[in-house]
Motif scaffolding. Structure first.
Motif, mmCIF file in Angstrom:
data_model
loop_
_atom_site.group_PDB
_atom_site.id
_atom_site.type_symbol
_atom_site.label_atom_id
_atom_site.label_comp_id
_atom_site.label_asym_id
_atom_site.label_seq_id
_atom_site.Cartn_x
_atom_site.Cartn_y
_atom_site.Cartn_z
ATOM 1 N N ASP A 1 3.037 4.363 -2.812
ATOM 2 C CA ASP A 1 3.040 5.035 -4.117
ATOM 3 C C ASP A 1 3.829 4.270 -5.184
ATOM 4 O OD1 ASP A 1 5.391 5.488 -2.755
ATOM 5 O OD2 ASP A 1 5.332 7.676 -2.919
ATOM 6 N N ARG B 1 1.648 1.515 -6.335
ATOM 7 C CA ARG B 1 0.502 2.082 -7.047
ATOM 8 C C ARG B 1 0.898 2.484 -8.475
ATOM 9 N NH1 ARG B 1 -4.413 4.923 -5.761
ATOM 10 N NH2 ARG B 1 -4.318 3.663 -3.880
ATOM 11 N N ASP C 1 0.866 -1.183 0.000
ATOM 12 C CA ASP C 1 0.000 0.000 0.000
ATOM 13 C C ASP C 1 0.903 1.233 0.000
ATOM 14 O OD1 ASP C 1 -1.975 1.856 0.209
ATOM 15 O OD2 ASP C 1 -2.413 1.453 2.335
#
Lengths: 102, 753
Positions: free
Chosen positions: B717, B720, B715
């Motif tokens: 950046d 992501r 979880d």
């Protein structure tokens, strides 16, 4: 050849506070001098327990010859181990023991 | 120290294939256990995502008898035995690199334990010598003069059966214009019993060890050898050099003349004499090296073979450890493609033998392939830099930390070297092989290459994304066809070594619309070579430029395997920037840093990359390798080196430490102010660009990126962004080339360029 000034305890304090990462230019000179010591006798760390415990050692500088181990000098924090090596090298290169007043 | 070690005969295989597993148990014990696992994450550090493996039920998961298997390092050449000769001459040119180390065998058949044969070599005092025996007594003639290191010297032994006279000649060749070598040293002796070459095989650069293991050899020679020759009469001293230069002029007296310039890419040692006594090299000595005639007029051995009529032997060369298989691992037909490892457990220790399972022929392919950098893993196999490289610690910016595998490799030099090492004589290591235990290509080892790359597998598993695994060996063998089934391909953290076929294959697949996610740094950097004659070995010639731990000597920049000029792809006209938009800029190994989003990240073409990230300006200020996503080795964009004009620089790293410095090829002349604190080109650029066939490339330019994927259970950046790119790269919709070029890629800050 750059010589380490044993009066510059501020540099030792800087290293103690942050052994890895961006350093002042003067501390970096100190570290460059220390880390370019000859391979024979160079301080190193041997893993005792992975990621948890390290032992002080000195490289032989000769292929195939194992490092000398110092089982009585063990560390459970890598920063403490770096500091121990820094102090040993400070004394080696300046002729003066490194003691930081509290 | 390790108590159990193993390796496989191959590094990639398909379901239905069979791997041979070789094991050596180095301590007392009766049996070792084998167990097969699929590997997901190899990082066992407390700060990491956790060591993740999935057991695979397999009939091979059981106990096996334990035994120790020796490894015999040191190269030589084995030549057939000679016919019986009454009188004879053995002659050779030698360029010894460690004559001061004493006893070394150069050419002959002498076997000390049997007191038989005759051989030229170096005596205990570093002098040229001939040793001989008649089965009962051993004799030795020494030149009385030390052999000079790194100079060509003729050594010859001549036996005149009629005169009962044995003569040794040591004659230095002129090494430079003002060099006046001393007159030849000539030493003779009358012998009652004839020295006998014996009905024994000849060896170059080693002595035979009779009985026991046929692979064992002794008295290994370090240095180059040229023009080994045998004549059927005692040649006078003045006739020796002419005979070595022109063996056919000996006419009927020529017995054997091995032409070391012939068949350089192979292990064959060609005899141009009448008996065709061809031999073979053992343990991959270095060919395509300059010989005594090299004058700098030619740098490619293919253009002047006579200048390259030498082989450089080393006492620590190793091609194939040659252990006997302990088990055969048949891969079940339904085994899914992935990263696997066979765990070997013995005497409280364990070793993991990793390998990659590629899709079965005709299998339905996943939409994305993970491309395992096996050429790079091989080039790095079994490094010794902590022990042998004086600048290792200062480049790392941390105290040297020695793990059990490091201590084992130092103590067991017979396990061979990496292409980052130097040989015991100081010469650079051109060859590395996977046909031996490779202690740094293991799960639960340092986060580097193989083990760091398992973070990519861990992320794909976390996503639930179906994927296949292929390796450099398939890319090399099949080219673009190996990648053709895939819409997207993902690299690991450091795909540094590329053969020409691999480079062509990747470029060809991109030209056809492939979408590449380059999750690393310092990729596509060195030209490497594979050889059909030496499967499992990789060759590297560290020519001009590049971050190097040794430099290829003048005249030795062309690969023996292929004849191709070696060195940086940048210097060969294919900078990595042309392929992936970025290329190696700088390195440092203490701490990693973060990226800051740039103007390019606001371009609508890049909106998919940053979807869901909001306005956060900083990316990747976390990670498993140095505490950040930007670190270790960094690549930057450079329009002059081929970053496409429409490429978007999405983000750039900053805040690097004093330990980070540019790679030498970035600097024309040294000047103060080069480190990561001061120099603007010490950075990673994250780049995206579309290709004309609807494909695209996204490059992170940082080795540390992939090890940042798993932070906070993915979880974060980095995960992501990487996931955003993968999702878009797997959509069918072609990428469109932008109508107007975006902001131009930056030019270097270095004022001299």
């Amino acid at each position: 050849m750059y010589e380490i000034d044993p009066e510059r305890l501020d540099l030792a304090r800087e290293f103690r506070a942050r052994p890895h990462g961006v350093h002042s230019a003067e501390l970096q000179r100190v570290l460059n001098r220390m880390r370019l010591q000859p391979l024979a006798g160079r301080y190193a760390l041997v893993v005792v327990e992975p990621y948890r415990r390290w032992m002080l050692a000195r490289l032989s500088g000769r292929r195939g010859v194992p490092p000398t181990l110092f089982p009585e000098r063990q560390f459970d924090d890598i920063a403490e181990a770096e500091w121990a090596i820094f102090r040993l090298r400070w004394e080696l290169l300046t002729g003066r023991a490194l003691e930081l007043p509290e | 120290m390790k108590r159990v070690l193993g390796y496989a005969d191959r590094i990639s295989a398909r379901p239905g294939d069979r791997l041979a597993i070789m094991v050596s148990c180095e301590a007392a014990g009766d049996r070792f256990e084998a167990a097969l696992f699929r590997l997901i994450c190899g990082d066992d550090s407390p700060a990491g995502p956790g060591f993740k493996v999935e057991p695979v039920a397999h009939p091979a998961n059981r106990a096996y008898p334990a035994r120790r298997q020796p490894t015999h390092a040191g190269s030589c050449a084995r030549l057939p035995a000679l016919p019986a000769l009454a009188s004879f001459t053995l002659a050779v040119l030698a360029w010894p690199t460690t004559p001061e180390q004493g006893r070394q065998a150069i050419l002959g058949s002498f076997v000390a334990a049997q007191r038989r044969g005759l051989a030229l070599g170096i005596d205990a005092a570093g002098q040229g010598c001939v040793r001989f025996g008649d089965g009962e007594t051993v004799g030795e003639l020494s030149s009385g003069r030390k052999l000079p290191a790194r100079r060509w010297t003729l050594l010859a032994a001549s036996w005149d059966a009629g005169e009962r006279h044995l003569r040794l000649v040591q004659q230095e060749l002129p090494a430079f214009p003002a060099h006046a070598p001393p007159p030849p040293a000539v030493v003779g002796s009358l012998l009652a019993a004839a020295p006998d070459l014996g009905d024994l095989p000849l060896l170059l650069a080693a002595a035979a060890v009779p009985g026991g293991d046929p692979r064992a050899t002794a008295e290994h020679y370090n240095g180059k050898i040229e023009a080994p020759l045998v004549a059927a009469r005692a040649l006078p001293p003045e006739a020796l050099l002419p005979a070595l230069r022109d063996p056919p002029a000996l006419g009927g007296d020529l017995v054997a003349a091995w032409d070391l310039a012939a068949e350089i890419p192979t292990d064959r040692v060609l005899d141009r004499g009448p008996g065709a006594r061809h031999g073979r090299t053992v343990n991959l000595p270095t060919r395509a090296v300059t010989g005594s005639l090299w004058d700098g007029s030619e740098h490619d051995w293919r253009g002047a073979p006579a200048h390259y009529a030498a082989i450089h032997f080393h006492d620590d060369d190793l091609y194939d450890a040659g252990w006997a298989p302990d088990l055969q691992l048949a891969l079940p037909a339904g085994l899914r493609s992935g990263v696997y490892a066979l765990r070997l457990s013995f005497a409280g220790d364990e070793d993991w033998v990793p390998f990659f399972v590629t899709p079965a022929a005709g299998a339905k392919r996943a939409p994305v392939a993970y491309l395992a950098a096996t050429a790079t893993y091989t080039a790095y196999a079994n490094p010794h830099y902590a022990f042998d490289d004086p600048i290792d610690e200062v480049t790392r910016g941390t105290a040297t930390i020695l793990r059990p595998e490091d201590l084992h490799l130092n103590a067991h030099r017979e396990l061979g070297l990496s292409t980052y090492d130097t040989h015991s004589d100081g010469s650079g290591v051109c060859f590395a092989t996977r046909l031996r235990p490779v202690l740094n290509m293991r799960p639960r080892s340092r986060l580097w290459n193989f083990n760091a790359d398992t973070f990519v597998i861990d992320w794909l598993e976390w996503l639930g994304q179906p994927y296949d695994v292929i390796t450099d060996e398939e890319l090399h063998a099949e080219g673009a066809a190996a990648l053709a089934p895939y819409r997207a391909v993902i690299t690991g953290s450091h795909p540094e070594y590329y053969t020409t076929a691999m480079s062509d294959g990747l470029a060809g697949w991109l030209a056809g619309g492939g979408r590449l996610m380059y999750l690393g740094g310092n990729g596509f950097y060195w030209r490497a070579a594979y050889s059909p004659h030496f499967p499992g070995a990789v060759e590297v010639r560290r020519a001009e430029g590049g971050t190097r731990t040794w430099a290829a000597p003048a005249g030795e920049h062309h690969h023996a395997f292929t004849g191709e000029r070696g060195g940086l792809w940048r210097n060969l006209g294919r900078p990595p920037q042309r392929l992936v938009g970025v290329g190696f800029a700088a390195e440092g190994f203490d701490v990693s840093s973060y990226f800051r989003r740039g103007e390019g990240s606001r371009d609508p073409r890049a909106a998919f990359v940053f979807a869901g990230l909001g306005d956060s300006a900083v990316i990747g200020d976390h990670g498993g390798l140095g505490g950040g996503a930007a670190g270790i080795e960094l690549d930057r964009a450079d329009a002059l080196l081929g970053t496409p004009p429409h490429a978007l620089v999405l983000a750039s790293s900053e805040g690097h430490s004093n330990v980070y410095v540019p790679t030498p090829e970035e600097i024309l002349a040294m000047y103060p102010g080069l480190d990561g604190v001061e120099h603007p080109d010490v950075r990673a650029d994250m780049v995206f660009f579309e290709t004309p066939a609807g494909g695209a490339v996204w490059s992170t330019g940082s080795i540390a990126w992939s090890c940042a994927l798993a932070w906070r259970n993915h979880d974060n950046d980095v995960a992501r962004i990487t996931t955003n790119v993968l999702r878009r790269f797997l959509e069918e919709t072609p990428f469109a080339m932008p109508v107007s070029a975006g902001p131009a890629a930056p030019a270097p800050a270095t004022p001299s360029r």
